[in-house]
Design a protein around this motif. Structure first.
Motif, PDB file in Angstrom:
ATOM      1  N   UNK A 128       9.714  -3.979  -2.712  1.00  0.00           N
ATOM      2  CA  UNK A 128       9.303  -3.711  -1.334  1.00  0.00           C
ATOM      3  C   UNK A 128      10.380  -2.999  -0.536  1.00  0.00           C
ATOM      4  N   UNK A 129      11.633  -3.400  -0.729  1.00  0.00           N
ATOM      5  CA  UNK A 129      12.743  -2.787   0.008  1.00  0.00           C
ATOM      6  C   UNK A 129      12.855  -1.305  -0.308  1.00  0.00           C
ATOM      7  N   UNK A 130      12.775  -0.943  -1.592  1.00  0.00           N
ATOM      8  CA  UNK A 130      12.907   0.458  -1.975  1.00  0.00           C
ATOM      9  C   UNK A 130      11.717   1.285  -1.492  1.00  0.00           C
ATOM     10  N   UNK A 131      10.535   0.664  -1.436  1.00  0.00           N
ATOM     11  CA  UNK A 131       9.370   1.384  -0.907  1.00  0.00           C
ATOM     12  C   UNK A 131       9.594   1.764   0.549  1.00  0.00           C
ATOM     13  N   UNK A 132      10.169   0.846   1.323  1.00  0.00           N
ATOM     14  CA  UNK A 132      10.473   1.139   2.710  1.00  0.00           C
ATOM     15  C   UNK A 132      11.614   2.131   2.848  1.00  0.00           C
ATOM     16  N   UNK A 133      12.629   1.985   2.011  1.00  0.00           N
ATOM     17  CA  UNK A 133      13.790   2.859   2.063  1.00  0.00           C
ATOM     18  C   UNK A 133      13.418   4.303   1.741  1.00  0.00           C
ATOM     19  N   UNK A 134      12.509   4.474   0.798  1.00  0.00           N
ATOM     20  CA  UNK A 134      12.083   5.823   0.404  1.00  0.00           C
ATOM     21  C   UNK A 134      10.882   6.318   1.213  1.00  0.00           C
TER      22      UNK A 134
ATOM     23  N   UNK B  24       5.764   3.483   1.915  1.00  0.00           N
ATOM     24  CA  UNK B  24       4.766   2.513   2.354  1.00  0.00           C
ATOM     25  C   UNK B  24       3.731   3.223   3.213  1.00  0.00           C
ATOM     26  N   UNK B  25       2.452   3.018   2.894  1.00  0.00           N
ATOM     27  CA  UNK B  25       1.364   3.679   3.612  1.00  0.00           C
ATOM     28  C   UNK B  25       0.862   2.758   4.717  1.00  0.00           C
ATOM     29  N   UNK B  26       1.219   3.085   5.955  1.00  0.00           N
ATOM     30  CA  UNK B  26       0.777   2.310   7.114  1.00  0.00           C
ATOM     31  C   UNK B  26      -0.313   3.036   7.902  1.00  0.00           C
ATOM     32  N   UNK B  27      -0.910   4.043   7.305  1.00  0.00           N
ATOM     33  CA  UNK B  27      -1.894   4.852   8.039  1.00  0.00           C
ATOM     34  C   UNK B  27      -3.180   4.086   8.299  1.00  0.00           C
ATOM     35  N   UNK B  28      -3.514   3.143   7.413  1.00  0.00           N
ATOM     36  CA  UNK B  28      -4.740   2.380   7.589  1.00  0.00           C
ATOM     37  C   UNK B  28      -4.394   0.904   7.632  1.00  0.00           C
TER      38      UNK B  28
ATOM     39  N   UNK C 182       0.872  -1.171   0.000  1.00  0.00           N
ATOM     40  CA  UNK C 182       0.000   0.000   0.000  1.00  0.00           C
ATOM     41  C   UNK C 182       0.910   1.222   0.000  1.00  0.00           C
ATOM     42  N   UNK C 183       0.914   1.922  -1.134  1.00  0.00           N
ATOM     43  CA  UNK C 183       1.871   2.998  -1.343  1.00  0.00           C
ATOM     44  C   UNK C 183       1.238   4.365  -1.149  1.00  0.00           C
ATOM     45  N   UNK C 184       2.029   5.309  -0.700  1.00  0.00           N
ATOM     46  CA  UNK C 184       1.575   6.679  -0.535  1.00  0.00           C
ATOM     47  C   UNK C 184       1.436   7.365  -1.897  1.00  0.00           C
ATOM     48  N   UNK C 185       0.757   8.495  -1.882  1.00  0.00           N
ATOM     49  CA  UNK C 185       0.611   9.379  -3.047  1.00  0.00           C
ATOM     50  C   UNK C 185      -0.011   8.670  -4.256  1.00  0.00           C
TER      51      UNK C 185
END
Length: 489
Positions: free
Chosen positions: A391-397, A400-404, A152-155
């Motif tokens: 997945x690694x780059x999503x976390x590194x940058x 990752x959307x953890x709001x919900x 679940x990605x931001x933006x």
């Protein structure tokens, strides 16, 4: 072993079985499943266990069928409300972005082959042809990896990436055909080339929308007694849309993707089961396509192009793709720098470039075999370097959307066979609702449990109190002042 009518089913069954086992094992280590399918094909090919398959024409035909299904399924699973905010950047990336990538990568290839690899020499047009073949992100790879990771990605990045990969294949296809014609003729007419581009995109877009609407009309009006025939009917319409659009001068890949968007976002009979059917067929298409392409290549021929292939792959990942993304997204100031960096990284190459690489082979272009092997090597590098680090780059940058929390999913297939269950949908209209936001009686059969009815973001049932146990999950339906709200424990 030479494939023939007597052994093709046996060999095909073994390949499918081994691929599923490899995918199951590879998923535990974060290896892209599609890369494993490609590897299985190479292991069983002429340089491995000895299956002889050397027909680019058949491979191209299989790829064309598979891509039609994959793009249509991807369109069906994409919601308009998700892509509407990213429609502008997605379209620019899918059109202008492919052109910029081709120009930058083509220039790099021409300079590299001219000054660094004396044994490999490509003309400017051959360099641009190679760049056009690998200019688009691969829809099969992007859909598969992003959805299997459950990111679940931001933006709103996931819809943008999926929309770009689903709609940029037509531009790469058009550029590939154009440069093949230029190499055969010896010169390029800008006016003619621009006309072909506009014709392919314009006719493909209009045909996809119109034929999607017509297909939806037939599916909704045609009363078929056997509900299992609806997905088959729709599959026939997909192939018709692709072939008819190609016949009238449009791009069939763009047409089937847009038709999938139209049909997937509209009401139709047995929508859920039809979507499930196409999900399964799309996975089978991806598997067969990657296996076929793996069988087509000779791994020993990849070694001589490993050096130039690795150099081009790194240049695309670190130079061409980032430059393209930042130039295309420059007008969209709301997209952050970290988001642009992540979009740059998820420029996955896959089966589509390899299928497009069969076009020069069939056309008999000079250095066509060299171009095919380089494209194949770049695809492997992209899946290994980028596919394993999505997945690694999503976390590194920090994208990752953890709001919900992840939504609780439930399917009637999860219930034991002893519990008889059916799934039906009832539309709640304004006439069914009373004042005070409380649900009135719905036209439901007696002695049936309504699990959820969603309204204004809340879940309701008409009356009563029930419990439904699912392993370690317990769904509790309780009363509230606004109605009967479904809670989870």
């Amino acid at each position: 072993m030479v494939l023939n009518a007597g052994n093709i089913l046996l060999v095909g069954a073994v390949l499918l079985f081994v691929s599923i086992l490899a995918g199951k094992a590879g998923s535990k280590f974060g290896v892209p499943v599609l890369l494993l399918f490609l590897g299985v094909g190479m292991v069983f090919g002429s340089d491995g266990l000895g299956i002889q398959f050397n027909s680019p024409t058949i491979a191209q035909f299989i790829g064309m069928i598979a891509l039609s299904v994959i793009l249509f399924s991807g369109g069906m699973n994409t919601k308009f409300k998700e892509i509407r905010p990213v429609l502008g950047p997605g379209i620019i990336l899918a059109t202008l972005g492919v052109m910029i990538t081709t120009a930058i990568t083509g220039g790099i290839i021409f300079l590299v082959t001219r000054y660094f690899f004396g044994s490999i020499t490509l003309t400017l047009y051959e360099s641009l042809l190679l760049a056009a073949v690998i200019s688009s992100t691969d829809s099969a790879s992007v859909f598969s990896i992003l959805r299997s990771k459950g990111l679940r990605l931001k933006e709103n990045l996931r819809p943008m990436l999926e929309f770009e990969s689903g709609s940029n294949d037509p531009m790469a296809n058009i550029l590939t055909i154009l440069f093949i014609q230029v190499i055969q003729v010896g010169h390029m007419s800008f006016g003619h080339s621009a006309g072909v581009l506009l014709m392919q995109i314009g006719v493909g877009a209009v045909a996809g929308y119109v034929l999607g609407r017509i297909s939806l009309f037939f599916v909704n009006r045609l009363d078929v007694d056997n509900q299992s025939q609806y997905p088959i009917l729709l599959l026939a319409l997909v192939f018709f849309i692709f072939s008819f659009t190609d016949l009238i001068g449009g791009n069939g890949y763009l047409a089937v993707y847009l038709a999938g968007l139209v049909i997937g976002n509209s009401k139709m009979p047995h929508h859920r089961s039809t979507t499930t059917f196409f999900d399964g067929i799309a996975w089978l298409a991806q598997l067969v396509m990657f296996l076929t392409l793996g069988l087509l290549v000779n791994p020993t021929e990849l070694l001589p192009v490993a050096g130039i292939g690795l150099l081009i792959a790194v240049a695309m990942i670190l130079i061409a793709r980032p430059a393209t993304v930042y130039l295309c997204l420059l007008p969209f100031r709301k997209i952050s720098g970290r988001a642009k960096a992540y979009v740059s990284w998820v420029g996955l190459r896959g089966a589509v470039p390899i299928i497009f690489a069969t076009y020069p082979l069939i056309a008999g272009i000079n250095n066509a075999n060299l171009i095919f092997n380089i494209v194949f090597f770049i695809t492997i590098m992209s899946l290994v370097i980028q596919g394993t680090t999505v997945g690694y780059m999503a976390g590194k940058l920090r994208m990752v959307d953890d709001s919900e929390p992840a939504a609780l999913s439930f399917s009637f297939e999860e219930l034991p066979d002893e519990i008889k269950s059916t799934l039906s949908e009832t539309e709640v209209t304004a006439d069914m609702l009373a004042s005070g936001d409380r649900l009135m009686d719905l036209p439901l059969p007696d002695d049936e449990l309504v699990v959820t009815v969603k309204r204004d973001g809340a879940f309701f049932i008409p009356n009563g109190r029930s419990k439904l146990c699912l392993g370690d999950k317990l769904l509790v339906i309780s009363h509230s002042e606004r109605g009967q709200i479904l809670q989870t424990k």
